[in-house]
Design a protein around this motif. Structure first.
Motif, short mmCIF file in Angstrom:
data_model
loop_
_atom_site.label_atom_id
_atom_site.label_comp_id
_atom_site.label_asym_id
_atom_site.label_seq_id
_atom_site.Cartn_x
_atom_site.Cartn_y
_atom_site.Cartn_z
N GLU A 17 0.90 -1.01 0.11
CA GLU A 17 -0.03 -0.15 -0.03
C GLU A 17 0.84 1.15 0.15
N HIS A 18 1.75 1.23 0.71
CA HIS A 18 2.87 2.45 0.93
C HIS A 18 3.45 2.40 -0.55
N ARG A 21 0.83 4.06 -3.29
CA ARG A 21 0.35 5.37 -2.83
C ARG A 21 1.59 6.23 -3.28
N THR A 25 1.53 8.47 -6.95
CA THR A 25 1.23 9.86 -6.83
C THR A 25 2.33 10.73 -7.23
N LEU A 269 -7.41 1.53 -1.53
CA LEU A 269 -6.42 3.02 -1.05
C LEU A 269 -7.30 3.99 -1.24
N LEU A 271 -7.99 5.64 -3.88
CA LEU A 271 -7.23 6.33 -4.79
C LEU A 271 -7.77 6.37 -6.23
#
Length: 337
Positions: A17-18, A21, A25, A269, A271
């Motif tokens: 996830e880190h 993300r 981005t 997420l 996102l």
């Protein structure tokens, strides 16, 4: 034997996830190559290693077959540690040579995939019934500091980091990694490092963009991993595989290029990621090395290069280095071809 598990249940999920993300981005967008390797990705990479264009695996095996007994004699290691061990296929050559040298006592493969670790350990326990096997599930980039507590206290260790995987780290990360690795070792412990070498650009690019398109599917597989693990809606076939050589940095970059404008939802997420036509995600760097560069990086990290081994075409190299005592100058480099 049981795998020593040093990954929390949520560790890989949180890391994924880190990375997603942060990377998607960013400008330009990127993803780390570790997320290629689910079951499908591992099978695709295994197929890549047998392609005519992809020379590194063949060359490294050639070097090991030719020089493994010299490596064993120089290292005299009783414990072999392998980072990113995978199936441990190449390791059999090292284990056989150390056993013939009369020093082998223990083997610790380190990988994030518990299934692969268990399978490799099961095969090796049959081949070496008296070998002390300590498979460890860990992220070798994040968990190096744990290694000393997992290894036998007496004796001499050799860490094998093969396959040119060191080249997936950019220079700053390589420097940190090598220094942290040195901090886990005692003076006289050894490192066996595999590095792909600078060569003709056309051969380098072909190794990462094969005619059958296997590497392209391997590259797109990271998007399938995100679809499955993070409930994303990437359309992998809408991304073109790109492999280029960056002459300034002397590394190959693999990228995924959006064939059209799109907006991708990554539901887990919360996102949404937009892509312009032609926008790229960098999914891997694979640095290529020169002899003096490898020696310099190892010396600055606190290692003394003792031997260097190459194939006749000098496509690939294995470097054997010892952990230097603090403040001691390294001995002169000796080369074997």
């Amino acid at each position: 034997m049981a795998v020593i598990d040093r990954l929390d249940d949520d560790y890989l999920r949180q890391a994924l996830e880190h990375d997603v993300r942060t990377g998607l981005t960013a400008t330009p967008k990127w993803l780390p190559p570790k997320w290629f390797y689910d079951e499908t990705g591992s099978a695709l990479f295994s197929a890549i290693t047998h392609l005519p264009e992809y020379y590194p695996t063949r060359r490294e095996l050639e070097i090991l077959r030719r020089h493994v007994f010299d490596i064993a004699a120089r290292s005299r290691a009783d414990t072999l540690v392998e980072l990113g061990s995978g199936t441990s296929e190449k390791t059999v050559l090292l284990l056989d040579a150390l056993a013939a040298e009369g020093t082998l006592r223990a083997y610790t493969p380190v990988d994030v995939d518990v299934v692969t670790l268990e399978a490799a350990a099961g095969r090796l326990s049959v081949r070496y019934p008296r070998l002390e096997l300590r498979p460890v599930r860990a992220d070798f980039e994040a968990h190096l500091a744990l290694l000393p507590s997992l290894l036998p206290t007496p004796g001499r260790r050799m860490v094998a980091f093969l396959g040119g995987t060191i080249g997936n780290l950019p220079p700053t990360a390589r420097e940190v990694f090598l220094k942290e690795l040195r901090a886990t070792l005692r003076p006289g412990d050894m490192l066996l490092l595999g590095t792909d070498l600078v060569k003709d650009v056309a051969r380098l690019v072909a190794a990462y963009d094969d005619a059958l398109g296997v590497t392209a599917e391997f590259n797109r597989n990271v998007l399938r991993v995100l679809n499955r693990e993070l409930d994303a809606d990437f359309q992998p076939d809408a991304f073109e595989h790109v492999a280029i050589y960056d002459e300034d940095n002397e590394w190959i970059e693999m990228r995924l290029r959006a064939a059209r404008p799109m907006r991708v939802a990554i539901s887990a997420l919360g996102l949404a990621v937009s892509f312009d036509e032609g926008e790229e995600i960098r999914t891997e760097i694979s640095a290529k090395f020169r002899e003096e560069g490898v020696a310099g990086e190892l010396t600055r990290a606190g290692f003394a290069v003792t031997s260097r081994y190459t194939d006749p075409a000098e496509d690939f190299a294995l470097t054997l280095a010892s952990a230097s005592p603090t403040g001691c100058a390294p001995p002169p480099l000796t080369a074997s071809a």
